[in-house]
Write a protein that holds these residues in place. Sequence first.
Motif, PDB file in Angstrom:
ATOM      1  N   GLY A 168      22.159  43.454   1.390  1.00 41.16           N
ATOM      2  CA  GLY A 168      21.441  42.727   0.350  1.00 41.16           C
ATOM      3  C   GLY A 168      20.343  41.848   0.916  1.00 41.16           C
ATOM      4  N   ASN A 169      20.631  41.135   2.011  1.00 38.31           N
ATOM      5  CA  ASN A 169      19.602  40.287   2.606  1.00 38.31           C
ATOM      6  C   ASN A 169      18.448  41.119   3.166  1.00 38.31           C
ATOM      7  OD1 ASN A 169      21.089  38.064   1.924  1.00 38.31           O
ATOM      8  ND2 ASN A 169      21.241  37.245   3.998  1.00 38.31           N
ATOM      9  N   PHE A 170      18.772  42.282   3.717  1.00 36.47           N
ATOM     10  CA  PHE A 170      17.702  43.179   4.155  1.00 36.47           C
ATOM     11  C   PHE A 170      16.826  43.577   2.971  1.00 36.47           C
ATOM     12  CE2 PHE A 170      16.543  47.728   4.201  1.00 36.47           C
ATOM     13  CZ  PHE A 170      15.433  47.633   5.038  1.00 36.47           C
ATOM     14  N   MET A 171      17.447  43.897   1.835  1.00 38.31           N
ATOM     15  CA  MET A 171      16.666  44.311   0.664  1.00 38.31           C
ATOM     16  C   MET A 171      15.817  43.163   0.117  1.00 38.31           C
ATOM     17  SD  MET A 171      19.225  46.944  -1.326  1.00 38.31           S
ATOM     18  CE  MET A 171      17.950  47.397  -2.512  1.00 38.31           C
ATOM     19  N   ILE A 172      16.319  41.925   0.208  1.00 42.63           N
ATOM     20  CA  ILE A 172      15.499  40.772  -0.188  1.00 42.63           C
ATOM     21  C   ILE A 172      14.254  40.716   0.689  1.00 42.63           C
ATOM     22  CG2 ILE A 172      15.350  38.254  -0.236  1.00 42.63           C
ATOM     23  CD1 ILE A 172      18.352  38.237  -0.938  1.00 42.63           C
ATOM     24  N   MET A 173      14.464  40.839   1.993  1.00 48.34           N
ATOM     25  CA  MET A 173      13.326  40.776   2.910  1.00 48.34           C
ATOM     26  C   MET A 173      12.373  41.953   2.715  1.00 48.34           C
ATOM     27  SD  MET A 173      12.966  38.214   5.155  1.00 48.34           S
ATOM     28  CE  MET A 173      12.622  37.550   3.524  1.00 48.34           C
ATOM     29  N   ALA A 174      12.918  43.132   2.390  1.00 47.39           N
ATOM     30  CA  ALA A 174      12.063  44.282   2.120  1.00 47.39           C
ATOM     31  C   ALA A 174      11.213  44.032   0.868  1.00 47.39           C
ATOM     32  CB  ALA A 174      12.915  45.535   1.951  1.00 47.39           C
ATOM     33  N   ALA A 175      11.815  43.388  -0.145  1.00 50.46           N
ATOM     34  CA  ALA A 175      11.066  43.062  -1.365  1.00 50.46           C
ATOM     35  C   ALA A 175       9.979  42.032  -1.074  1.00 50.46           C
ATOM     36  CB  ALA A 175      12.016  42.539  -2.437  1.00 50.46           C
ATOM     37  N   VAL A 176      10.300  41.031  -0.259  1.00 50.99           N
ATOM     38  CA  VAL A 176       9.297  40.023   0.104  1.00 50.99           C
ATOM     39  C   VAL A 176       8.168  40.677   0.894  1.00 50.99           C
ATOM     40  CG1 VAL A 176       8.878  37.942   1.477  1.00 50.99           C
ATOM     41  CG2 VAL A 176      10.927  38.106   0.054  1.00 50.99           C
ATOM     42  N   GLU A 177       8.521  41.564   1.816  1.00 49.75           N
ATOM     43  CA  GLU A 177       7.503  42.282   2.591  1.00 49.75           C
ATOM     44  C   GLU A 177       6.572  43.068   1.668  1.00 49.75           C
ATOM     45  OE1 GLU A 177       5.360  43.958   5.783  1.00 49.75           O
ATOM     46  OE2 GLU A 177       6.892  42.394   5.905  1.00 49.75           O
ATOM     47  N   ALA A 178       7.154  43.793   0.712  1.00 53.00           N
ATOM     48  CA  ALA A 178       6.347  44.592  -0.203  1.00 53.00           C
ATOM     49  C   ALA A 178       5.442  43.705  -1.064  1.00 53.00           C
ATOM     50  CB  ALA A 178       7.255  45.443  -1.093  1.00 53.00           C
ATOM     51  N   MET A 179       6.009  42.609  -1.592  1.00 53.04           N
ATOM     52  CA  MET A 179       5.187  41.715  -2.412  1.00 53.04           C
ATOM     53  C   MET A 179       4.090  41.062  -1.589  1.00 53.04           C
ATOM     54  SD  MET A 179       7.668  39.749  -5.117  1.00 53.04           S
ATOM     55  CE  MET A 179       8.908  39.256  -3.918  1.00 53.04           C
ATOM     56  N   ALA A 180       4.428  40.628  -0.381  1.00 53.57           N
ATOM     57  CA  ALA A 180       3.427  39.971   0.454  1.00 53.57           C
ATOM     58  C   ALA A 180       2.283  40.927   0.794  1.00 53.57           C
ATOM     59  CB  ALA A 180       4.088  39.447   1.726  1.00 53.57           C
ATOM     60  N   GLU A 181       2.601  42.178   1.108  1.00 51.65           N
ATOM     61  CA  GLU A 181       1.554  43.164   1.398  1.00 51.65           C
ATOM     62  C   GLU A 181       0.683  43.410   0.165  1.00 51.65           C
ATOM     63  OE1 GLU A 181       2.800  46.753   3.293  1.00 51.65           O
ATOM     64  OE2 GLU A 181       4.122  45.730   4.717  1.00 51.65           O
ATOM     65  N   ALA A 182       1.335  43.579  -0.997  1.00 47.04           N
ATOM     66  CA  ALA A 182       0.577  43.845  -2.229  1.00 47.04           C
ATOM     67  C   ALA A 182      -0.295  42.655  -2.604  1.00 47.04           C
ATOM     68  CB  ALA A 182       1.544  44.182  -3.361  1.00 47.04           C
ATOM     69  N   MET A 183       0.257  41.439  -2.477  1.00 46.40           N
ATOM     70  CA  MET A 183      -0.525  40.248  -2.832  1.00 46.40           C
ATOM     71  C   MET A 183      -1.695  40.049  -1.878  1.00 46.40           C
ATOM     72  SD  MET A 183       2.271  37.366  -3.948  1.00 46.40           S
ATOM     73  CE  MET A 183       3.268  37.568  -5.451  1.00 46.40           C
ATOM     74  N   THR A 184      -1.484  40.340  -0.606  1.00 45.50           N
ATOM     75  CA  THR A 184      -2.569  40.204   0.360  1.00 45.50           C
ATOM     76  C   THR A 184      -3.687  41.198   0.054  1.00 45.50           C
ATOM     77  OG1 THR A 184      -1.016  39.455   2.060  1.00 45.50           O
ATOM     78  CG2 THR A 184      -3.159  40.242   2.817  1.00 45.50           C
ATOM     79  N   LEU A 185      -3.297  42.426  -0.276  1.00 51.25           N
ATOM     80  CA  LEU A 185      -4.293  43.437  -0.646  1.00 51.25           C
ATOM     81  C   LEU A 185      -5.051  43.009  -1.898  1.00 51.25           C
ATOM     82  CD1 LEU A 185      -5.584  46.263  -0.468  1.00 51.25           C
ATOM     83  CD2 LEU A 185      -3.604  47.134  -1.764  1.00 51.25           C
ATOM     84  N   ALA A 186      -4.313  42.591  -2.924  1.00 57.11           N
ATOM     85  CA  ALA A 186      -4.956  42.206  -4.178  1.00 57.11           C
ATOM     86  C   ALA A 186      -5.875  41.008  -3.997  1.00 57.11           C
ATOM     87  CB  ALA A 186      -3.884  41.900  -5.229  1.00 57.11           C
ATOM     88  N   GLU A 187      -5.386  39.999  -3.269  1.00 58.02           N
ATOM     89  CA  GLU A 187      -6.196  38.791  -3.074  1.00 58.02           C
ATOM     90  C   GLU A 187      -7.450  39.096  -2.266  1.00 58.02           C
ATOM     91  OE1 GLU A 187      -5.407  34.097  -1.968  1.00 58.02           O
ATOM     92  OE2 GLU A 187      -4.086  35.626  -1.132  1.00 58.02           O
ATOM     93  N   ARG A 188      -7.304  39.955  -1.275  1.00 56.22           N
ATOM     94  CA  ARG A 188      -8.468  40.329  -0.467  1.00 56.22           C
ATOM     95  C   ARG A 188      -9.521  41.015  -1.333  1.00 56.22           C
ATOM     96  NH1 ARG A 188     -10.578  38.522   4.262  1.00 56.22           N
ATOM     97  NH2 ARG A 188     -11.418  40.211   5.551  1.00 56.22           N
ATOM     98  N   GLY A 189      -9.066  41.706  -2.371  1.00 58.01           N
ATOM     99  CA  GLY A 189      -9.985  42.395  -3.270  1.00 58.01           C
ATOM    100  C   GLY A 189     -10.405  41.572  -4.475  1.00 58.01           C
ATOM    101  N   GLY A 190     -10.020  40.295  -4.508  1.00 60.25           N
ATOM    102  CA  GLY A 190     -10.492  39.414  -5.572  1.00 60.25           C
ATOM    103  C   GLY A 190      -9.547  39.218  -6.733  1.00 60.25           C
ATOM    104  N   VAL A 191      -8.311  39.717  -6.646  1.00 65.25           N
ATOM    105  CA  VAL A 191      -7.324  39.536  -7.710  1.00 65.25           C
ATOM    106  C   VAL A 191      -6.360  38.422  -7.301  1.00 65.25           C
ATOM    107  CG1 VAL A 191      -5.470  40.605  -9.042  1.00 65.25           C
ATOM    108  CG2 VAL A 191      -7.469  41.955  -8.355  1.00 65.25           C
ATOM    109  N   ALA A 192      -6.187  37.446  -8.157  1.00 66.95           N
ATOM    110  CA  ALA A 192      -5.325  36.312  -7.830  1.00 66.95           C
ATOM    111  C   ALA A 192      -3.875  36.750  -7.690  1.00 66.95           C
ATOM    112  CB  ALA A 192      -5.442  35.239  -8.906  1.00 66.95           C
ATOM    113  N   ARG A 193      -3.181  36.123  -6.738  1.00 69.58           N
ATOM    114  CA  ARG A 193      -1.766  36.432  -6.548  1.00 69.58           C
ATOM    115  C   ARG A 193      -0.967  36.216  -7.832  1.00 69.58           C
ATOM    116  NH1 ARG A 193      -0.406  32.527  -1.756  1.00 69.58           N
ATOM    117  NH2 ARG A 193      -2.610  32.222  -1.358  1.00 69.58           N
ATOM    118  N   ALA A 194      -1.244  35.126  -8.523  1.00 68.91           N
ATOM    119  CA  ALA A 194      -0.498  34.804  -9.743  1.00 68.91           C
ATOM    120  C   ALA A 194      -0.686  35.886 -10.797  1.00 68.91           C
ATOM    121  CB  ALA A 194      -0.937  33.449 -10.289  1.00 68.91           C
ATOM    122  N   ALA A 195      -1.893  36.421 -10.911  1.00 69.17           N
ATOM    123  CA  ALA A 195      -2.159  37.470 -11.903  1.00 69.17           C
ATOM    124  C   ALA A 195      -1.386  38.733 -11.560  1.00 69.17           C
ATOM    125  CB  ALA A 195      -3.655  37.750 -11.973  1.00 69.17           C
TER     126      ALA A 195
END
Length: 286
Positions: A168-195
Amino acid sequence: MKVGFIGLGQMGGAMARNLLKAGHEVSVWNRSADKAAPLTEAGARAASSPADAAQGEVVMTMLADDRAVEAVVWGEDGIAAAPALHVSHSTIGVALAERLAAESRAGGYVSAPVFGRPPAAEAGKLFVVAAGEDAAIDRAQPLFDAIGQRTFRVGERAPAANLVKLSGNFMIMAAVEAMAEAMTLAERGGVARAALLEILTETLFGAPVYRTYGELLVRDEFRPAGFPAPLGLKDMTLADAAATAYRVPMPLLGIVRDHLRGTIAAEGEDIDWSAMALALRRGAGM
């Protein structure tokens, strides 16, 4: 019920307080004695040693790592020879859980790691994953009811509960990794993390883990640490040991561990494990 509680950090202190609120007779012990003061003021008895805390019906431990558990169980004035049923809530390795079960004496042993961050512990809303003999879990069930909202039983082999917790803790970290990668990509392209978070949690990813950790990532709320990054790294190392023992390839686990290492090196040990997102942002020049 007469119960001892050993380990009074953010999680353990809140759990012990909920046992008191439920009317149990609680003895507490912590390596740093000052952490017991708020609980003794609330009605708990300050035990003089781990063994002293384990003279009742059940003794519950909530400790940082395998070494701390070993010291409390087999160290000086440890609980190994005490009469109480030992219920371990700590996130420990599968091998240590096997040893604790094999070497338990008259009191018996139950592995019962929990899912939930400190606010859930304070509210008595943890999820308990319990493994051990049915009779032993039955004895501890009133205590689980006081600290959690649901108990999952996963069989009589105590290490099974620890394997669930590490997975379960591995899956939490995998989810955080996925969200962090997606948010970094979106923010780099001008989309706010919150959106991005609002759209994804209102459509495809509405589970609590995405909402809770997504908000931390949006707000950069990494201090004070709800779960310190070094403990997260410890858990991923234990998961890797289990993967090695069972010959299971887990390539994503290696990425998560590296990002935790980099985050601790750059930010210090007092930061939340979700701050591994900072390693991704640095890699993107942000």
